[in-house]
Write an enzyme that holds these catalytic residues in place. Structure first.
Site, PDB file in Angstrom:
ATOM      1  N   CYS A 129      49.229  27.762  48.681  1.00 40.73           N
ATOM      2  CA  CYS A 129      47.872  27.594  49.197  1.00 40.73           C
ATOM      3  C   CYS A 129      47.904  26.830  50.522  1.00 40.73           C
ATOM      4  CB  CYS A 129      47.003  26.851  48.203  1.00 40.73           C
ATOM      5  SG  CYS A 129      45.321  26.648  48.807  1.00 40.73           S
ATOM      6  N   THR A 193      47.403  33.784  52.234  1.00 40.44           N
ATOM      7  CA  THR A 193      46.885  33.936  53.602  1.00 40.44           C
ATOM      8  C   THR A 193      47.837  33.399  54.681  1.00 40.44           C
ATOM      9  OG1 THR A 193      45.702  31.882  53.236  1.00 40.44           O
ATOM     10  CG2 THR A 193      44.467  33.904  52.908  1.00 40.44           C
ATOM     11  N   GLY A 217      42.293  39.739  55.132  1.00 44.88           N
ATOM     12  CA  GLY A 217      41.510  40.889  55.574  1.00 44.88           C
ATOM     13  C   GLY A 217      42.342  41.932  56.307  1.00 44.88           C
TER      14      GLY A 217
HETATM   15  C1  LIG Z   1      37.778  32.621  49.916  1.00 48.77           C
HETATM   16  C2  LIG Z   1      39.196  32.796  49.465  1.00 48.77           C
HETATM   17  C3  LIG Z   1      39.732  31.934  48.513  1.00 48.77           C
HETATM   18  C4  LIG Z   1      41.042  32.079  48.077  1.00 48.77           C
HETATM   19  N1  LIG Z   1      41.534  31.245  47.129  1.00 48.77           N
HETATM   20  C5  LIG Z   1      42.785  31.431  46.629  1.00 48.77           C
HETATM   21  C6  LIG Z   1      43.281  30.656  45.566  1.00 48.77           C
HETATM   22  O1  LIG Z   1      42.608  29.780  45.025  1.00 48.77           O
HETATM   23  N2  LIG Z   1      44.546  30.898  45.116  1.00 48.77           N
HETATM   24  C7  LIG Z   1      45.337  31.873  45.670  1.00 48.77           C
HETATM   25  O2  LIG Z   1      46.463  32.054  45.209  1.00 48.77           O
HETATM   26  N3  LIG Z   1      44.884  32.633  46.675  1.00 48.77           N
HETATM   27  C8  LIG Z   1      43.632  32.443  47.165  1.00 48.77           C
HETATM   28  N4  LIG Z   1      43.169  33.250  48.191  1.00 48.77           N
HETATM   29  C9  LIG Z   1      44.062  34.260  48.782  1.00 48.77           C
HETATM   30  C10 LIG Z   1      43.823  35.643  48.184  1.00 48.77           C
HETATM   31  O3  LIG Z   1      44.106  35.630  46.797  1.00 48.77           O
HETATM   32  C11 LIG Z   1      44.731  36.680  48.860  1.00 48.77           C
HETATM   33  O4  LIG Z   1      46.073  36.327  48.673  1.00 48.77           O
HETATM   34  C12 LIG Z   1      44.466  36.787  50.356  1.00 48.77           C
HETATM   35  O5  LIG Z   1      43.090  36.660  50.612  1.00 48.77           O
HETATM   36  C13 LIG Z   1      44.983  38.095  50.964  1.00 48.77           C
HETATM   37  O6  LIG Z   1      44.336  39.219  50.454  1.00 48.77           O
HETATM   38  P1  LIG Z   1      43.062  39.931  51.176  1.00 48.77           P
HETATM   39  O7  LIG Z   1      43.434  40.137  52.602  1.00 48.77           O
HETATM   40  O8  LIG Z   1      42.831  41.172  50.409  1.00 48.77           O
HETATM   41  O9  LIG Z   1      41.919  38.973  51.048  1.00 48.77           O
HETATM   42  C14 LIG Z   1      41.848  33.105  48.625  1.00 48.77           C
HETATM   43  C15 LIG Z   1      41.305  33.964  49.581  1.00 48.77           C
HETATM   44  C16 LIG Z   1      39.992  33.828  50.015  1.00 48.77           C
HETATM   45  C17 LIG Z   1      39.449  34.770  51.030  1.00 48.77           C
END
Ligand SMILES: Cc1cc2nc3c(=O)[nH]c(=O)nc-3n(C[C@H](O)[C@H](O)[C@H](O)COP(=O)(O)O)c2cc1C
Ligand SMILES: Cc1cc2nc3c(=O)[nH]c(=O)nc-3n(C[C@H](O)[C@H](O)[C@H](O)COP(=O)(O)OP(=O)(O)OC[C@H]3O[C@@H](n4cnc5c(N)ncnc54)[C@H](O)[C@@H]3O)c2cc1C
Ligand SMILES: Cc1cc2nc3c(=O)[nH]c(=O)nc-3n(C[C@H](O)[C@H](O)[C@H](O)COP(=O)(O)OP(=O)(O)OC[C@H]3O[C@@H](n4cnc5c(N)ncnc54)[C@H](O)[C@@H]3O)c2cc1C
Ligand SMILES: Cc1cc2nc3c(=O)[nH]c(=O)nc-3n(C[C@H](O)[C@H](O)[C@H](O)COP(=O)(O)O)c2cc1C
Ligand code: FES
Ligand code: FES
Lengths: 303, 256, 303, 256
Positions: A129, A193, A217
């Site tokens: 994280c 991320t 995203g």
């Molecule tokens: C608002 C938000 C909160 C997130 N919180 C967590 C989290 O608590 N634990 C985690 O492992 N990943 C968390 N992520 C990461 C997502 O699980 C994912 O790995 C990341 O957003 C990439 O995927 P995407 O591009 O489809 O969003 C979070 C992402 C977003 C946007």
């Protein structure tokens, strides 16, 4: 929909489409909008031992094709999660993957220990994280020894399958993936991320109080896909791919590259129907291309 | 709460930089309560990723009406949507105003007035009593919903920063004068508008010991309570979600 | 336009806006479209000792808000560069920064040695090209010792100011930046492209023959900005920021974060006027905010 | 070569999925030669980053005409552009066809025919001789520029894959038949169309020993020769830029 079922270690999913941690709360929030029973799995918001307040506003910032976030791991904490959130999820016919995160190896162990007797399907160990400082030098998932240690200990303490969630902010993600595999992880989730920054040019201050924020995203899709490729080359356990997946074609790119399962993150905000659209799309894809089973496509990339 | 593709029945400039959007959807309209909002996907592509939240100005039969101001890329894109196109909408979302009997005073600034019009109509229907409404704007041209509120039967007073109509000054200054004049204090204040206005109003209400509900704005992620992106500091030092516990809060619940 | 002039080590630029290596050829191509004399500096396509053929098609692929490229360092080679390209550039009243890259430390040295007597303003040592394999383990700029060695030797051989161009594909870019500073680099250029992958779901093959490609463009802007922030924290020499800069506001974000100079890359393809628009925009910004000098803004980020 | 904001005089469907775009710009039109192209910025935002290259179909006075097919997001966006809007254009770009006297044969497939119409007109003006033109298409509905070519005075023959008009088969098969019938071989073949068509045509020309020029397409980056993104393999095993050394190449220069 049998052709869509996949296996993540000892865990059988009815289809390969999950919703990513932190983007789907504890399931309740989206239950009015989509049928949770149709999902391959729900990964919960990462929980910590104690409830966490999280970061001050703003916590979100849109960029070109992406979203920066700095939630700071606000969550209800272990006790409330077990008492209130988990029972709700258990009503559904989908896999529940509980994401845990801690500030120390001990905290991960305490979480694993406490969750041992609870009913759910797998543990996702979030060692990546970007919104909390893990060690003086960075994130746990940037250190192969610490990654090994956390996964190993959680694995020993818990009877559940363990998934290690890695950070893309690293020179060689394969090294960390290998360490987690050796430590007994059933699968690797890639990616969390990417470290990003946004600056308010009027005030000359960073947009986020924490300065750094995590980018997700469509903007990161090609980068996430490459990380999946690197992890797939490094390990023999299943990979769960994510990062900018918005439709069936995106999901297929990840699956072909080697992801046994994919997760939708910010896509849920854009359109809560995306995970179900992908599931339907994959089924049609199998049918119209005369594939019996999605496994025929997983990792089929010809290099 | 539901997700639906809603037909655009109208989308046109009303004054200044303000637009009125009329959408068609029976189910959302039937569920909508004053203070709630809808979350609209303004870009079919992935250029502008997130939906844009807008308060419900009117919900009647199969019609949902919205008043919005063009302030950035999303609202600009929305302003280009044409009649008969369809928009992907999630709603109604959030917690609305608590409808209570008595002598209500409504205070709106900018587009904040939109949700108060819906509230005024609901108060009239429920208690057969019309509230007094104070509207703040920069100038005469930016004054929204004056006649709509008069039609409902409200006593409406305007405050403009440039004095081009009504009280010359801030709506919170007008509020202070009005409350001083009132023989009895209003039983309840409902407010929606820019943060500085709300901050001052909450301070005044606390001073006069008038209960107060305020509607807050934050940039949203999911809009349904899942992402924790839209929080505001609560009075117990916890973070509350604008999209779920809000957008309407008791003034005592939050720290502005 | 004096308020816009900045100093990169011993190099004085009339304004902080450059065009990035590989996106502006050797200047000739854009000379019909914009006045090259107005640019702060032109960084040439990276040159190698021998001409390089480059990679097969396709070499470009659009992604959401970004562009993947895999040119494979096609270039005319040192000799032709010196004979044909450099004389052309010398006609203009702008700084010429020659980008060099090699497959070995020796090659960098040979390039530096050979270029010693030529007339231009600075050397940019590209140790971060993702389209060629540098060492068995990765890029030179992923190894602090090799980065140090290359910069050190080039610096010793050349009388010109040396700029080290780094890769963002690394856990801690600060370490490499520090090594380059210690080795005598006058400035650090951040960033080269991010490793990305795209897959053709029809053929199940990677789009690029080289598999990996480099992502640039607005999609990476928040990531590049964070790397600039990290480098700025690590070193005391000037930083040249780039990655998705498309307008004056983007440039300001980089400058506030700590970039003494900024470079426009793929932006040149989108609109060749972008560099000049930024220069004009910055001048207006200074005037309307009563700044005498752009130096008042550089690194003004309040954290 | 120059960059200009050009007014859109017309942009409308001509048949099937094909559109004609008419732009106003005297300087670009004056410089344009057959086989050259312009590079259009179709998205003012950053969603679709790169410009889209389109061949010049006609350049006369202050008018530039283009014929394009909607095949993806960029051309789709272009099709939505309305009259009187302005488009940011760079052009004319690239090297065009070499105009040589003699009995020319032009072979076009799909939108490839567009640049050949411009060529036919130029050959007529320069040498007062009209070329024969073969047009390939999937079906009658997709057949482009037939009457335009007839107006210039060309002998035009069509080949359709479904036989709905003209020769039933590929345009390269028609080419082979025609060349066999001709008492003397054409002095020059000019071709533009899909890669497989060009590949077969080049093979046939080599066989019949007819000199041949072909116009190639690649996805472009900069469009001006700076990025080396658009290359095609040259006969000396070097890479040549489609946007600079091309898009028109001698068949002997390149390996398809
Ligand atoms: C608002 C938000 C909160 C997130 N919180 C967590 C989290 O608590 N634990 C985690 O492992 N990943 C968390 N992520 C990461 C997502 O699980 C994912 O790995 C990341 O957003 C990439 O995927 P995407 O591009 O489809 O969003 C979070 C992402 C977003 C946007
Ligand atoms: C519950 C609710 C109800 C609303 N009702 C109405 C209504 O009825 N009418 C109406 O006109 N508006 C209403 N709004 C506000 C409206 O949603 C915004 O004006 C709109 O989303 C702006 O979108 P945009 O793309 O046009 O602007 P953007 O370009 O997104 O942003 C405009 C400004 O906000 C800043 N900004 C962007 N992201 C953030 C962030 N994460 N945190 C802080 N600042 C940020 C930008 O820098 C810019 O200055 C409401 C908001 C909420 C939360
Ligand atoms: C010199 C020149 C002249 C041209 N003249 C004409 C003309 O007169 N009329 C006309 O209709 N068209 C012409 N074209 C083709 C035209 O430029 C393309 O059809 C157009 O750019 C497609 O844009 P799009 O966004 O609609 O499609 P896109 O969505 O960009 O792409 C359509 C298809 O191409 C694939 N693709 C995308 N990027 C690449 C890449 N880097 N390499 C390989 N494949 C890729 C996509 O996967 C997709 O299948 C010309 C091209 C060139 C180079
Ligand atoms: C087509 C292309 C070719 C490039 N070639 C080089 C190169 O030869 N040497 C180099 O150091 N960087 C090269 N780059 C990287 C750019 O200089 C720049 O670091 C990167 O594109 C990020 O900036 P941008 O997002 O503004 O494009 C190239 C980039 C592109 C798009
Ligand atoms: S916007 Fe996601 S919780 Fe409120
Ligand atoms: S498109 Fe850049 S060189 Fe041809």
């Amino acid at each position: 929909m049998d052709g869509l079922s996949v296996r993540i270690g000892s865990l059988l999913l009815k289809n390969p489409v999950m919703v990513a941690s932190g983007t789907f709360g504890y399931g309740e929030e989206y239950a009015q909008l989509i049928d949770l029973n149709k999902l391959g799995a729900i990964v919960t918001k990462s929980i910590t031992l104690k409830p966490r307040l999280g970061n001050p506003q703003p916590r979100l910032w849109e960029t070109q094709g992406g979203l920066l976030n700095s939630i700071g791991l606000q969550n209800v904490g272990l006790a409330t999660f077990v008492d209130e959130k988990l029972p709700y999820l258990q009503k559904y016919d989908t896999r529940i993957i509980v994401s845990i995160t801690g500030e120390s190896v001990v905290e991960y162990c305490q979480l694993a220990q406490a969750l041992k007797k609870e009913t759910f399907d797998a543990l996702e160990v979030n060692i990546s994280c970007p919104n909390v400082q893990h060690t003086k030098k960075g994130l746990f998932a940037q250190d192969k020894d610490l990654s090994y240690e956390i996964v190993r200990k959680v694995k020993r303490l818990s009877r559940k399958p363990v998934i290690a969630k890695l950070t893309p902010n690293i020179t060689d993600i394969g090294i960390i993936a290998k360490a987690c595999e050796k430590a007994g992880a059933e699968a690797i989730a890639v990616v969390n991320t990417f470290n990003g920054l946004a600056v308010d040019i009027k005030t000359k201050k960073p947009i986020f109080s924490n300065i750094v924020a995590g980018l997700c995203g469509p903007a990161i899709k090609p980068l996430a896909l490459y990380k999946v490729y690197e992890v797939k080359k490094a390990v023999n356990i299943p990979v769960i791919g994510m990062g900018g997946i918005m439709d069936m074609n995106d999901a297929l790119e990840f699956i072909i590259t080697g992801a046994t399962s994919v997760a939708v993150g910010v896509g849920n905000f854009v359109d809560p129907k995306i995970p179900l659209n992908i599931i339907r799309g994959l089924q049609n894809y199998l049918n119209s291309n005369q594939y019996k089973n999605i496994k025929q496509i997983i990792g089929s990339l010809e290099c | 709460m539901l997700q639906a593709k809603c037909r655009v029945l109208a989308n046109s400039l009303i004054c200044g930089n303000f637009f009125k959007l009329v959408l068609q959807n029976k189910s959302i309209a039937a569920q909508a309560k004053p203070g709630q909002f809808i979350n609209i996907r303004v870009d079919k592509g992935q250029d502008l990723l997130l939906r844009r939240p807008l308060s419900i100005y009117l919900a009647k039969d199969d019609k949902l009406e919205i008043i919005y101001k063009v302030v950035g890329r999303g609202t600009d894109k929305l302003a280009q949507v044409k009649e008969q196109e369809k928009l992907d909408v999630i709603g109604p979302l959030g917690n609305g105003y608590t409808l209570t009997a008595g002598k209500a005073l409504l205070v709106g600034g900018g587009t904040g007035i939109a949700s108060l019009v819906f509230l005024a109509a609901a108060l009239k229907t429920k208690f057969n009593s019309v509230p007094t409404v104070l509207i703040g704007a920069k100038s005469k041209e930016d004054l929204l919903c004056f006649t709509a509120l008069e039609k409902i039967g409200c006593a409406v007073k305007a405050a403009t920063a440039d004095g081009s109509v009504g009280f010359h000054g801030l709506v919170t200054e007008l509020f202070r004068e009005i409350v001083a004049i009132f023989s009895t204090h209003p039983s309840m204040v409902y407010a929606c508008g820019p943060r500085p206005m709300l901050r001052e109003l909450v301070r005044l209400c606390r001073h006069f010991r008038i209960p107060c509900e305020i509607s807050l704005e934050e940039h949203l992620g999911c809009g349904v309570g899942a992402c924790l992106g839209c929080v505001v500091k609560g009075a117990k030092n916890e973070y509350l979600r604008v999209c779920k516990e809000g957008p309407v809060f008791k003034a005592s619940e939050v720290i502005l």
